[in-house]
Design a protein around this motif. Structure first.
Motif, PDB file in Angstrom:
ATOM      1  N   ILE A  75       0.841  -1.197   0.000  1.00 44.40           N
ATOM      2  CA  ILE A  75       0.000   0.000   0.000  1.00 44.40           C
ATOM      3  C   ILE A  75       0.877   1.248   0.000  1.00 44.40           C
ATOM      4  O   ILE A  75       0.607   2.211  -0.732  1.00 44.40           O
ATOM      5  N   VAL A  76       1.943   1.235   0.806  1.00 40.67           N
ATOM      6  CA  VAL A  76       2.868   2.376   0.845  1.00 40.67           C
ATOM      7  C   VAL A  76       3.516   2.568  -0.523  1.00 40.67           C
ATOM      8  O   VAL A  76       3.645   3.697  -1.017  1.00 40.67           O
ATOM      9  N   ALA A  77       3.896   1.490  -1.191  1.00 38.95           N
ATOM     10  CA  ALA A  77       4.505   1.577  -2.517  1.00 38.95           C
ATOM     11  C   ALA A  77       3.508   2.120  -3.527  1.00 38.95           C
ATOM     12  O   ALA A  77       3.863   2.949  -4.385  1.00 38.95           O
ATOM     13  N   ALA A  78       2.268   1.698  -3.450  1.00 39.10           N
ATOM     14  CA  ALA A  78       1.244   2.176  -4.382  1.00 39.10           C
ATOM     15  C   ALA A  78       0.983   3.660  -4.178  1.00 39.10           C
ATOM     16  O   ALA A  78       0.857   4.435  -5.146  1.00 39.10           O
ATOM     17  N   ILE A  79       0.887   4.100  -2.926  1.00 41.67           N
ATOM     18  CA  ILE A  79       0.655   5.518  -2.630  1.00 41.67           C
ATOM     19  C   ILE A  79       1.839   6.350  -3.111  1.00 41.67           C
ATOM     20  O   ILE A  79       1.676   7.411  -3.734  1.00 41.67           O
ATOM     21  N   THR A  80       3.054   5.888  -2.854  1.00 42.08           N
ATOM     22  CA  THR A  80       4.256   6.603  -3.268  1.00 42.08           C
ATOM     23  C   THR A  80       4.323   6.711  -4.797  1.00 42.08           C
ATOM     24  O   THR A  80       4.640   7.777  -5.341  1.00 42.08           O
ATOM     25  N   ALA A  81       4.006   5.637  -5.485  1.00 40.81           N
ATOM     26  CA  ALA A  81       4.034   5.656  -6.954  1.00 40.81           C
ATOM     27  C   ALA A  81       2.969   6.610  -7.500  1.00 40.81           C
ATOM     28  O   ALA A  81       3.218   7.341  -8.466  1.00 40.81           O
ATOM     29  N   ALA A  82       1.791   6.607  -6.873  1.00 44.21           N
ATOM     30  CA  ALA A  82       0.725   7.489  -7.332  1.00 44.21           C
ATOM     31  C   ALA A  82       1.106   8.962  -7.143  1.00 44.21           C
ATOM     32  O   ALA A  82       0.885   9.799  -8.025  1.00 44.21           O
ATOM     33  N   VAL A  83       1.692   9.285  -6.002  1.00 49.58           N
ATOM     34  CA  VAL A  83       2.109  10.659  -5.747  1.00 49.58           C
ATOM     35  C   VAL A  83       3.220  11.070  -6.717  1.00 49.58           C
ATOM     36  O   VAL A  83       3.212  12.177  -7.265  1.00 49.58           O
ATOM     37  N   ALA A  84       4.177  10.202  -6.962  1.00 43.25           N
ATOM     38  CA  ALA A  84       5.272  10.513  -7.888  1.00 43.25           C
ATOM     39  C   ALA A  84       4.727  10.710  -9.309  1.00 43.25           C
ATOM     40  O   ALA A  84       5.151  11.641 -10.013  1.00 43.25           O
TER      41      ALA A  84
END
Length: 69
Positions: free
Chosen positions: A7-16
């Motif tokens: 979930i943290v990776a998905a949120i980080t990728a979405a923000v980037a």
């Protein structure tokens, strides 16, 4: 509370991805930066020319006041 790494990776990728899209959009719509135009050359100061212009203006003023008869 347990933090899921996916979930943290998905949120980080979405923000980037969002930040990259905003930067691309800003670059496309950025105003065109132009180099400033060089200043136009001016004539050097001349005391003789200034004196001549002043005397012409003074003579015109005297004629307008009807004093130079």
């Amino acid at each position: 509370m347990k933090v899921e790494p996916k979930i943290v990776a998905a949120i980080t990728a979405a923000v980037a991805y969002y930040m990259q899209a905003q930067a691309t959009r800003a670059a496309v719509h950025a105003p065109v930066v132009r180099a400033p135009e060089p200043s136009k050359p001016t004539a050097p100061f001349s005391a003789w020319a200034l004196s001549g212009r002043q005397s012409m203006m003074e003579m015109r003023r005297l004629w307008q006041m009807r004093l130079a008869r």
